[in-house]
Write a protein that holds these residues in place. Sequence first.
Motif, PDB file in Angstrom:
ATOM      1  N   ILE A 351       3.619  -1.430 -14.414  1.00  0.00           N
ATOM      2  CA  ILE A 351       4.047  -0.028 -14.293  1.00  0.00           C
ATOM      3  C   ILE A 351       2.848   0.878 -14.044  1.00  0.00           C
ATOM      4  N   LYS A 352       1.683   0.521 -14.578  1.00  0.00           N
ATOM      5  CA  LYS A 352       0.471   1.319 -14.320  1.00  0.00           C
ATOM      6  C   LYS A 352       0.068   1.215 -12.845  1.00  0.00           C
ATOM      7  N   ILE A 353       0.149   0.005 -12.306  1.00  0.00           N
ATOM      8  CA  ILE A 353      -0.177  -0.191 -10.880  1.00  0.00           C
ATOM      9  C   ILE A 353       0.814   0.601 -10.017  1.00  0.00           C
ATOM     10  N   ALA A 354       2.089   0.611 -10.441  1.00  0.00           N
ATOM     11  CA  ALA A 354       3.124   1.351  -9.706  1.00  0.00           C
ATOM     12  C   ALA A 354       2.864   2.859  -9.744  1.00  0.00           C
ATOM     13  N   MET A 355       2.413   3.366 -10.888  1.00  0.00           N
ATOM     14  CA  MET A 355       2.124   4.802 -11.016  1.00  0.00           C
ATOM     15  C   MET A 355       1.018   5.218 -10.048  1.00  0.00           C
ATOM     16  N   ILE A 356      -0.018   4.381  -9.974  1.00  0.00           N
ATOM     17  CA  ILE A 356      -1.142   4.668  -9.061  1.00  0.00           C
ATOM     18  C   ILE A 356      -0.639   4.667  -7.614  1.00  0.00           C
ATOM     19  N   ALA A 357       0.195   3.659  -7.277  1.00  0.00           N
ATOM     20  CA  ALA A 357       0.718   3.534  -5.903  1.00  0.00           C
ATOM     21  C   ALA A 357       1.605   4.729  -5.537  1.00  0.00           C
ATOM     22  N   CYS A 358       2.477   5.151  -6.457  1.00  0.00           N
ATOM     23  CA  CYS A 358       3.378   6.295  -6.188  1.00  0.00           C
ATOM     24  C   CYS A 358       2.564   7.580  -5.997  1.00  0.00           C
ATOM     25  N   ASP A 359       1.590   7.795  -6.870  1.00  0.00           N
ATOM     26  CA  ASP A 359       0.762   9.008  -6.785  1.00  0.00           C
ATOM     27  C   ASP A 359       0.008   9.060  -5.448  1.00  0.00           C
ATOM     28  N   LYS A 360      -0.518   7.914  -5.051  1.00  0.00           N
ATOM     29  CA  LYS A 360      -1.270   7.827  -3.792  1.00  0.00           C
ATOM     30  C   LYS A 360      -0.361   8.129  -2.598  1.00  0.00           C
ATOM     31  N   ALA A 361       0.854   7.551  -2.615  1.00  0.00           N
ATOM     32  CA  ALA A 361       1.802   7.747  -1.510  1.00  0.00           C
ATOM     33  C   ALA A 361       2.260   9.210  -1.426  1.00  0.00           C
ATOM     34  N   ILE A 362       2.455   9.857  -2.592  1.00  0.00           N
ATOM     35  CA  ILE A 362       2.854  11.273  -2.619  1.00  0.00           C
ATOM     36  C   ILE A 362       1.762  12.124  -1.966  1.00  0.00           C
ATOM     37  N   THR A 363       0.510  11.838  -2.315  1.00  0.00           N
ATOM     38  CA  THR A 363      -0.641  12.579  -1.750  1.00  0.00           C
ATOM     39  C   THR A 363      -0.749  12.349  -0.249  1.00  0.00           C
ATOM     40  N   GLN A 364      -0.654  11.085   0.162  1.00  0.00           N
ATOM     41  CA  GLN A 364      -0.790  10.745   1.589  1.00  0.00           C
ATOM     42  C   GLN A 364       0.290  11.402   2.445  1.00  0.00           C
TER      43      GLN A 364
END
Length: 423
Positions: A351-364
């Motif tokens: 879930i931590k890896i998923a949080m990082i991935a979601c945050d990155k995708a939102i920014t991109q």
Amino acid sequence: MNHTIINVEHQLIPVLVKMELEGVKIDVKKLSNVELELNDLNESIKIQIYQFTNSDINLNSSEQVSKLLFDDLKIEPKTKKKSNSNFYSVDKSHLSKLSKDNEIIPLILDYRKITSLLKFCNQLKNVNSKTKRLHGNFNQIGTATGRFSCSKPNLQNIPNVKVKAEEKNRLKVLESKFREVFIPKKGCQFIGADYSQIELRVTAEMSQDAFLLKAYNEDLDIHKLTASEVFGVKFKDTTDEQRSIAKSINFGLIYGKTANGLAESLTEITNKSHSLEQAQKIMNDYFKRFSGVKSFLDGLVVFADKYGYSKTLYGRKRPIPELSSPKMSEREKGKRLAMNSPIQGSAADIIKIAMIACDKAITQNNLKSKLVLQIHDELLFEVHDNEVSIMEKLVQKEMENAVKLSIPLKIDLKKGKNWAMAH
């Protein structure tokens, strides 16, 4: 600590900073109504409890409650053990076993639940005067398994109760309202995304048990499959009760549940008394069918015993000194930790890896939507109305592909104008 995990924890810091600064909106009026109703229910429960006693007792005093139950009302305790002050325990697990022995017991359990819910109401009122939002503190290494802890308030403890329209239990209905007080700001809605059976999927991945892998790769109902295997019936012929028992076994074994614990769960599910022998037989049948799980769990204990720590799929270590304790009870606790920590810890890592991935995708994608809460296996996003469809796809893609396993990760995704609707 393993490099992968250090990397994850470091990358997570800015994500958590954003979450804490963003906070989440609380419907203060609705919260106030819930609190009023809880206080009202509390008074009526206290009146009912006091009918059993000749004097006012302090319901928050374990000693006074114990004296009332076991001396005055002569209820037979289900434990022989007494505390240092020479009174029988009145903790939740002991009282739960006595709940059918006297009608005062469920009332005391309800009183305690209401007391803790009222404390929670107070914490939820702690809305920032400038932002008009509640800002929790998330601690990314707040637990030994690597799961988050949260304080001021502890949102990980928020009641997760769903009720049917015809539900008559007033306390249960009030518990279900807690998620309704979390609301998105104007022009937004919530998207809630919850990993489906993440710990069982991790167990399938780590054990490589043929039955579990087959179930998840063919998208079969894992609890029905377990029921059909353990009870020797066709998949389509399993009953709801058999499925409930199988679910209790599946989750229980991850947490190192003993035959004793399983017997208690079975009694609760079926409303019929189950002996230790019956529970042991069901466990033996389970392990015969799911031999990969049995050797995997045994292997986790052997590993932790040899090295002094357990390890997740991604290398997070947890020391387990209990395994070398001279005390039998400590060693048994160590075995349970050795089985559970790699599974729960791996789920926490994912879930931590998923949080990082979601945050990155939102920014991109230059989106205005924000991740506002993380609770166990669930993420809650505050999403602008014109970004809902893009965020639904983005969250599903990032969470289901956060890591590559030999079985698919699945999420349940819902949306709505409060957290209860998006859960």
